[in-house]
Design a protein around this motif. Sequence first.
Motif, PDB file in Angstrom:
ATOM      1  N   ARG A  35       0.595  -1.308   0.082  1.00 51.16           N
ATOM      2  CA  ARG A  35      -0.138   0.091  -0.031  1.00 51.16           C
ATOM      3  C   ARG A  35       1.034   1.233   0.061  1.00 51.16           C
ATOM      4  NH1 ARG A  35      -4.012   0.328   3.992  1.00 51.16           N
ATOM      5  NH2 ARG A  35      -4.443   2.228   2.904  1.00 51.16           N
ATOM      6  N   VAL A  36       0.357   2.307  -0.723  1.00 52.46           N
ATOM      7  CA  VAL A  36       1.197   3.478  -0.717  1.00 52.46           C
ATOM      8  C   VAL A  36       0.190   4.452  -0.565  1.00 52.46           C
ATOM      9  CG1 VAL A  36       2.712   5.020  -2.111  1.00 52.46           C
ATOM     10  CG2 VAL A  36       2.796   2.607  -2.390  1.00 52.46           C
ATOM     11  N   ASP A  37       0.369   5.422   0.555  1.00 52.69           N
ATOM     12  CA  ASP A  37      -0.605   6.439   0.851  1.00 52.69           C
ATOM     13  C   ASP A  37       0.281   7.555   1.628  1.00 52.69           C
ATOM     14  OD1 ASP A  37      -3.356   5.590   0.113  1.00 52.69           O
ATOM     15  OD2 ASP A  37      -2.728   3.885   1.580  1.00 52.69           O
ATOM     16  N   ARG A  38      -0.418   8.473   1.525  1.00 53.31           N
ATOM     17  CA  ARG A  38      -0.130   9.838   2.547  1.00 53.31           C
ATOM     18  C   ARG A  38      -0.650   9.283   3.708  1.00 53.31           C
ATOM     19  NH1 ARG A  38      -1.483  15.537   0.734  1.00 53.31           N
ATOM     20  NH2 ARG A  38      -3.641  14.892   0.505  1.00 53.31           N
ATOM     21  N   THR A  39      -0.214   9.807   5.021  1.00 61.20           N
ATOM     22  CA  THR A  39      -0.849   9.285   5.907  1.00 61.20           C
ATOM     23  C   THR A  39      -2.000  10.036   6.239  1.00 61.20           C
ATOM     24  OG1 THR A  39       1.357   8.469   6.703  1.00 61.20           O
ATOM     25  CG2 THR A  39      -0.515   8.347   8.675  1.00 61.20           C
ATOM     26  N   VAL A  81       4.595 -10.607   3.089  1.00 62.09           N
ATOM     27  CA  VAL A  81       4.958  -9.055   3.827  1.00 62.09           C
ATOM     28  C   VAL A  81       4.211  -8.273   3.382  1.00 62.09           C
ATOM     29  CG1 VAL A  81       7.022  -7.462   4.133  1.00 62.09           C
ATOM     30  CG2 VAL A  81       7.378 -10.100   4.298  1.00 62.09           C
ATOM     31  N   HIS A  82       3.618  -7.205   4.538  1.00 66.77           N
ATOM     32  CA  HIS A  82       2.823  -6.242   4.170  1.00 66.77           C
ATOM     33  C   HIS A  82       3.705  -4.961   3.836  1.00 66.77           C
ATOM     34  CE1 HIS A  82      -0.227  -3.284   3.586  1.00 66.77           C
ATOM     35  NE2 HIS A  82      -0.749  -3.320   4.887  1.00 66.77           N
ATOM     36  N   VAL A  83       3.901  -4.552   2.903  1.00 67.88           N
ATOM     37  CA  VAL A  83       4.869  -3.206   2.344  1.00 67.88           C
ATOM     38  C   VAL A  83       3.918  -2.195   2.576  1.00 67.88           C
ATOM     39  CG1 VAL A  83       6.522  -2.231   0.984  1.00 67.88           C
ATOM     40  CG2 VAL A  83       6.359  -4.693   1.128  1.00 67.88           C
ATOM     41  N   ALA A  84       3.972  -1.321   3.800  1.00 65.18           N
ATOM     42  CA  ALA A  84       3.156  -0.230   3.801  1.00 65.18           C
ATOM     43  C   ALA A  84       3.799   1.197   3.867  1.00 65.18           C
ATOM     44  CB  ALA A  84       2.306  -0.334   5.106  1.00 65.18           C
ATOM     45  N   PHE A  85       3.724   1.728   3.015  1.00 60.87           N
ATOM     46  CA  PHE A  85       4.180   3.242   2.830  1.00 60.87           C
ATOM     47  C   PHE A  85       3.303   4.417   3.375  1.00 60.87           C
ATOM     48  CE2 PHE A  85       6.912   1.790  -1.110  1.00 60.87           C
ATOM     49  CZ  PHE A  85       7.850   0.967  -0.142  1.00 60.87           C
ATOM     50  N   ALA A  86       3.510   5.001   4.360  1.00 60.11           N
ATOM     51  CA  ALA A  86       2.525   5.702   4.795  1.00 60.11           C
ATOM     52  C   ALA A  86       3.128   7.316   5.008  1.00 60.11           C
ATOM     53  CB  ALA A  86       2.053   5.303   6.366  1.00 60.11           C
ATOM     54  N   TYR A  87       3.274   8.007   4.167  1.00 58.44           N
ATOM     55  CA  TYR A  87       4.100   9.166   3.962  1.00 58.44           C
ATOM     56  C   TYR A  87       3.560  10.358   4.641  1.00 58.44           C
ATOM     57  CZ  TYR A  87       6.405   6.748   0.348  1.00 58.44           C
ATOM     58  OH  TYR A  87       7.257   5.605  -0.559  1.00 58.44           O
ATOM     59  N   PRO A  88       4.130  10.988   5.362  1.00 62.20           N
ATOM     60  CA  PRO A  88       3.571  12.201   6.069  1.00 62.20           C
ATOM     61  C   PRO A  88       2.608  13.352   5.315  1.00 62.20           C
ATOM     62  CG  PRO A  88       6.000  12.356   6.209  1.00 62.20           C
ATOM     63  CD  PRO A  88       5.697  11.167   5.165  1.00 62.20           C
ATOM     64  N   SER A  89       1.691  13.633   6.028  1.00 64.16           N
ATOM     65  CA  SER A  89       0.867  14.512   5.483  1.00 64.16           C
ATOM     66  C   SER A  89      -0.049  15.483   6.530  1.00 64.16           C
ATOM     67  CB  SER A  89      -0.430  13.941   4.870  1.00 64.16           C
ATOM     68  OG  SER A  89      -1.424  14.596   4.326  1.00 64.16           O
ATOM     69  N   VAL A  91       5.060  -6.896   8.808  1.00 61.44           N
ATOM     70  CA  VAL A  91       5.156  -5.604   8.161  1.00 61.44           C
ATOM     71  C   VAL A  91       6.099  -4.775   8.027  1.00 61.44           C
ATOM     72  CG1 VAL A  91       3.660  -3.364   8.324  1.00 61.44           C
ATOM     73  CG2 VAL A  91       2.820  -5.475   9.477  1.00 61.44           C
ATOM     74  N   ALA A  92       6.351  -4.355   6.717  1.00 61.35           N
ATOM     75  CA  ALA A  92       7.568  -3.333   6.433  1.00 61.35           C
ATOM     76  C   ALA A  92       6.952  -1.991   6.017  1.00 61.35           C
ATOM     77  CB  ALA A  92       8.552  -3.787   5.225  1.00 61.35           C
ATOM     78  N   LEU A  93       6.871  -1.311   7.377  1.00 59.11           N
ATOM     79  CA  LEU A  93       6.344  -0.019   7.286  1.00 59.11           C
ATOM     80  C   LEU A  93       7.340   1.091   7.006  1.00 59.11           C
ATOM     81  CD1 LEU A  93       3.836   2.007   8.041  1.00 59.11           C
ATOM     82  CD2 LEU A  93       4.831   2.080  10.320  1.00 59.11           C
ATOM     83  N   HIS A  94       7.174   2.198   5.918  1.00 53.99           N
ATOM     84  CA  HIS A  94       8.148   3.178   5.627  1.00 53.99           C
ATOM     85  C   HIS A  94       7.361   4.483   5.796  1.00 53.99           C
ATOM     86  CE1 HIS A  94      11.589   0.733   4.012  1.00 53.99           C
ATOM     87  NE2 HIS A  94      10.519  -0.165   3.975  1.00 53.99           N
ATOM     88  N   VAL A  95       7.949   5.480   6.572  1.00 56.11           N
ATOM     89  CA  VAL A  95       7.197   6.602   6.686  1.00 56.11           C
ATOM     90  C   VAL A  95       7.636   7.756   5.904  1.00 56.11           C
ATOM     91  CG1 VAL A  95       5.951   5.730   8.837  1.00 56.11           C
ATOM     92  CG2 VAL A  95       8.231   7.029   8.990  1.00 56.11           C
ATOM     93  N   LYS A  96       8.994   7.428   5.313  1.00 56.46           N
ATOM     94  CA  LYS A  96       9.683   8.718   4.575  1.00 56.46           C
ATOM     95  C   LYS A  96       9.241   8.661   3.249  1.00 56.46           C
ATOM     96  CE  LYS A  96      14.150  10.960   4.233  1.00 56.46           C
ATOM     97  NZ  LYS A  96      14.344  10.830   3.022  1.00 56.46           N
ATOM     98  N   ASP A  97       8.750   9.872   2.868  1.00 58.07           N
ATOM     99  CA  ASP A  97       8.344   9.902   1.370  1.00 58.07           C
ATOM    100  C   ASP A  97       9.509   9.601   0.306  1.00 58.07           C
ATOM    101  OD1 ASP A  97       6.996  10.336  -1.025  1.00 58.07           O
ATOM    102  OD2 ASP A  97       6.241  12.461  -0.531  1.00 58.07           O
ATOM    103  N   ASP A  98       9.278   8.727  -0.483  1.00 61.70           N
ATOM    104  CA  ASP A  98      10.189   8.485  -1.521  1.00 61.70           C
ATOM    105  C   ASP A  98       9.519   7.875  -2.797  1.00 61.70           C
ATOM    106  OD1 ASP A  98      12.131   7.093  -3.034  1.00 61.70           O
ATOM    107  OD2 ASP A  98      13.303   6.322  -1.142  1.00 61.70           O
TER     108      ASP A  98
END
Length: 492
Positions: free
Chosen positions: A303-307, A335-343, A376-383
């Motif tokens: 998943r790729v979202d702004r938080t 593996v759940h690769v979750a990108f939750a970028y800051p908003s 869960v591989a959570l990434h919170v830095k926008d890339d």
Amino acid sequence: MGAPRTAPILVASNRGPVSYGLGEDGSLTAKRGGGGLVSGLSAIGSDSGAVWVCAALGEGDREAARRAGTSHLNPGDTGGQQVRMLDIAPDVFAAAYNGIANSVLWFIHHLLYQTPVEPVFDAEFAEQWAAYETYNAAFADALAQEAVAEAVVLVQDYHLALVPAMLRERRPDLRIGHFSHTPWAPPDYYRLLPDQVAADVLRGILGGDRAAFLTERWATAFADCCAAVLGAEIVRDGDGDGGEEGSGAATAVRFEGRETRLGVHGLGADAGFLRERSRQADVDERLTSLRAQIGPGRKSIVRVDRTELSKNIVRGLLAYRRLLETRPEWRERVVHVAFAYPSRQDLAVYRDYTERVRRIAEEINAEYGTEGWTPVALHVKDDFARSLAAYRLADVALVNPIRDGMNLVAKEVPVVSERGCALVLSREAGAYAELGEDALVVNPYDVEATAQALHEALRMSDGERADRTKRLAAAATALPPQAWFLAQLEAL
Ligand code: F6P
């Protein structure tokens, strides 16, 4: 002294196509933005004389806007685009953007309030609303100054709902369109707003010649609100000359002697750009490290979202936890690769939500993780490059918003996917109208059903996944940004 009237086409949006960083020595560094509007506007070329009016968002922007005065920003910073950035007083901007646009209008259109305790429309709200009016008036003034006679003006989004009517007052010669990138609330929910505010927002948009939306559903909801709140007359497909009423889609709103046409333009993905960009070296590098993080032989749910509260990241994680609980055969194999970028980190409710996302991801990892497997591989830095890499490798894409104007991730994944990707899609995303047939469709509140859909998506055969992805990619690219933008211009 105002800017000369030179622009035959104008775009107005809160966030512009460029933002500035301010160095300690006072130097400015420009960063160009992406998104549908930027690539849409490029369709008419930088020599068209089009002008983009936007707000200064941070200190760097404000400094750049001050240096430019009523002139345009340095075209070297904007890829040749003429941009007028408005230096709106910081307190007015904060009240309009954080207070009204993001904490009230966004919440209304995405149905985000916990109604037993909120919203509360009090004296603070009244002050913020006055600031929202001031901020909209600043846009109307700048547009009125810049536009040549009979120019076309495309006003974007809920930040600028009052601009069409304000601009018509100042410049009745202009052709004015408003585009909503968000959903539109149904009347009962919309009427949580104070009566006067509910009416003013609708009157503001009806000041334009045309009000356009991402899907038929949001256009219909807008028309329903106009009827319920203002008592406006709705013109429908099939309305006959003999006065008989049509039963089809709403096509226009008549109010106080004027008619505002309704339009639908479902912004699509930019296939050319995405395919080219996603094959560049920085994306390849990230692909390698993501693959290593996932581990050999394992599947991925991406998943790729702004938080963003409306994105429903928390229920997405709960559904994944439920999948691991009820279908132990997937443990160690996905593996759940979750990108939750800051908003919108200025708002406490967004910061709290981000924290909650982090906590649940950690809980799942603590509960189910093993020595060689982090569920869960959570990434919170926008890339952006990493997002594209994830699109390339995803076996399953999870797009489960509570409500979303469109959701471009749902459209981008099938375009970039290498081997085909099963799409689990909320029926409350605008994209559902175009992608629903080939997605696994879920009610975003139903965690059990979402877990089941994830299971089915993971089990889907390679052949079926590839076939569905092909069809999804075709539907997703039906109206790329440039055609989307030109269609709005033409319709005006
Ligand atoms: O995604 C919907 C949208 O309304 C966009 O049109 C707009 O750019 C964005 O949300 C606003 O977000 P932000 O507050 O980060 O500018």
